[in-house]
Scaffold this motif. Structure first.
Motif, short mmCIF file in Angstrom:
data_model
loop_
_atom_site.label_atom_id
_atom_site.label_comp_id
_atom_site.label_asym_id
_atom_site.label_seq_id
_atom_site.Cartn_x
_atom_site.Cartn_y
_atom_site.Cartn_z
N MET A 294 -21.80 7.34 -5.16
CA MET A 294 -20.51 7.52 -5.81
C MET A 294 -19.42 6.87 -4.97
O MET A 294 -19.46 6.88 -3.76
CB MET A 294 -20.24 9.02 -5.97
CG MET A 294 -18.85 9.37 -6.42
SD MET A 294 -18.89 10.52 -7.78
CE MET A 294 -17.59 9.94 -8.79
N ASN A 295 -18.44 6.30 -5.65
CA ASN A 295 -17.31 5.69 -4.96
C ASN A 295 -16.44 6.76 -4.32
O ASN A 295 -16.35 7.88 -4.82
CB ASN A 295 -16.48 4.88 -5.95
CG ASN A 295 -17.25 3.71 -6.51
OD1 ASN A 295 -17.98 3.04 -5.79
ND2 ASN A 295 -17.11 3.46 -7.78
N LYS A 296 -15.79 6.40 -3.25
CA LYS A 296 -14.93 7.33 -2.51
C LYS A 296 -13.50 6.82 -2.49
O LYS A 296 -13.24 5.61 -2.55
CB LYS A 296 -15.43 7.48 -1.06
CG LYS A 296 -16.86 7.98 -0.95
CD LYS A 296 -16.98 9.41 -1.44
CE LYS A 296 -18.39 9.92 -1.27
NZ LYS A 296 -18.57 11.25 -1.82
N CYS A 297 -12.56 7.74 -2.40
CA CYS A 297 -11.14 7.37 -2.39
C CYS A 297 -10.81 6.36 -1.29
O CYS A 297 -10.01 5.47 -1.50
CB CYS A 297 -10.26 8.61 -2.23
SG CYS A 297 -10.25 9.69 -3.68
N GLY A 298 -11.42 6.51 -0.13
CA GLY A 298 -11.11 5.64 1.00
C GLY A 298 -11.44 4.18 0.77
O GLY A 298 -10.92 3.32 1.48
N ILE B 64 -3.72 5.50 -0.28
CA ILE B 64 -2.68 5.14 0.69
C ILE B 64 -2.67 6.00 1.94
O ILE B 64 -1.90 5.76 2.85
CB ILE B 64 -1.28 5.15 0.05
CG1 ILE B 64 -0.96 6.50 -0.59
CG2 ILE B 64 -1.15 4.03 -0.96
CD1 ILE B 64 0.46 6.60 -1.14
N GLY B 65 -3.52 7.01 2.00
CA GLY B 65 -3.56 7.81 3.21
C GLY B 65 -4.13 9.18 2.99
O GLY B 65 -4.39 9.59 1.87
N GLY B 66 -4.29 9.90 4.08
CA GLY B 66 -5.03 11.14 4.05
C GLY B 66 -4.29 12.36 3.57
O GLY B 66 -3.44 12.87 4.26
N GLY B 67 -4.64 12.80 2.43
CA GLY B 67 -4.46 14.15 2.03
C GLY B 67 -3.17 14.71 1.53
O GLY B 67 -3.18 15.73 0.90
N ASP B 68 -2.05 14.11 1.81
CA ASP B 68 -0.80 14.74 1.38
C ASP B 68 -0.77 14.95 -0.12
O ASP B 68 -1.17 14.09 -0.89
CB ASP B 68 0.41 13.90 1.80
CG ASP B 68 0.62 13.87 3.29
OD1 ASP B 68 0.18 14.81 3.96
OD2 ASP B 68 1.22 12.91 3.77
N GLY C 290 -0.58 19.89 -7.27
CA GLY C 290 -0.57 18.49 -6.86
C GLY C 290 -1.97 18.00 -6.56
O GLY C 290 -2.90 18.76 -6.40
N HIS C 291 -2.09 16.70 -6.48
CA HIS C 291 -3.39 16.07 -6.22
C HIS C 291 -3.57 15.87 -4.73
O HIS C 291 -2.66 15.41 -4.04
CB HIS C 291 -3.47 14.72 -6.95
CG HIS C 291 -4.77 14.04 -6.79
ND1 HIS C 291 -4.94 12.96 -5.97
CD2 HIS C 291 -5.98 14.30 -7.34
CE1 HIS C 291 -6.20 12.56 -6.03
NE2 HIS C 291 -6.85 13.36 -6.85
N LEU C 292 -4.73 16.21 -4.23
CA LEU C 292 -5.04 16.10 -2.82
C LEU C 292 -6.34 15.32 -2.68
O LEU C 292 -7.33 15.62 -3.34
CB LEU C 292 -5.22 17.50 -2.21
CG LEU C 292 -5.60 17.59 -0.75
CD1 LEU C 292 -4.47 17.06 0.13
CD2 LEU C 292 -5.92 19.02 -0.38
N CYS C 293 -6.33 14.28 -1.83
CA CYS C 293 -7.57 13.54 -1.61
C CYS C 293 -7.63 13.04 -0.17
O CYS C 293 -6.61 12.93 0.51
CB CYS C 293 -7.71 12.39 -2.59
SG CYS C 293 -6.49 11.07 -2.42
N TYR C 294 -8.83 12.76 0.26
CA TYR C 294 -9.11 12.22 1.58
C TYR C 294 -10.01 11.00 1.41
O TYR C 294 -10.52 10.76 0.32
CB TYR C 294 -9.80 13.26 2.46
CG TYR C 294 -8.95 14.48 2.69
CD1 TYR C 294 -8.00 14.50 3.70
CD2 TYR C 294 -9.08 15.60 1.88
CE1 TYR C 294 -7.20 15.61 3.91
CE2 TYR C 294 -8.29 16.72 2.08
CZ TYR C 294 -7.35 16.72 3.10
OH TYR C 294 -6.57 17.81 3.29
#
Length: 57
Positions: free
Chosen positions: A1-5, A11-15, A39-43
């Motif tokens: 599976m593709n990953k956000c990174g 654009i960056g970690g988690g905010d 809100g959306h949170l991703c790493y």
């Protein structure tokens, strides 16, 4: 599976709502009942969304 990174929109970690340039929920996420009330949170290792586009090196 593709990953956000590895996505060109990441654009960056988690905010909250600041981890990528895509506005969440995407139309597909909305169809699936996802709302991201807080809100959306991703790493970098988060599974990518349906709007994933690989980074161009």
């Amino acid at each position: 599976m593709n990953k956000c990174g590895t996505c060109k929109h990441y654009i960056g970690g988690g905010d909250w709502n600041l981890c990528c340039t895509i506005k969440h929920p995407t139309p597909k996420e909305q169809e699936n009942g996802m709302t991201f009330i807080f809100g959306h949170l991703c790493y970098k290792n988060t599974d990518a969304c349906d709007m994933y586009e690989p980074k161009g090196d």
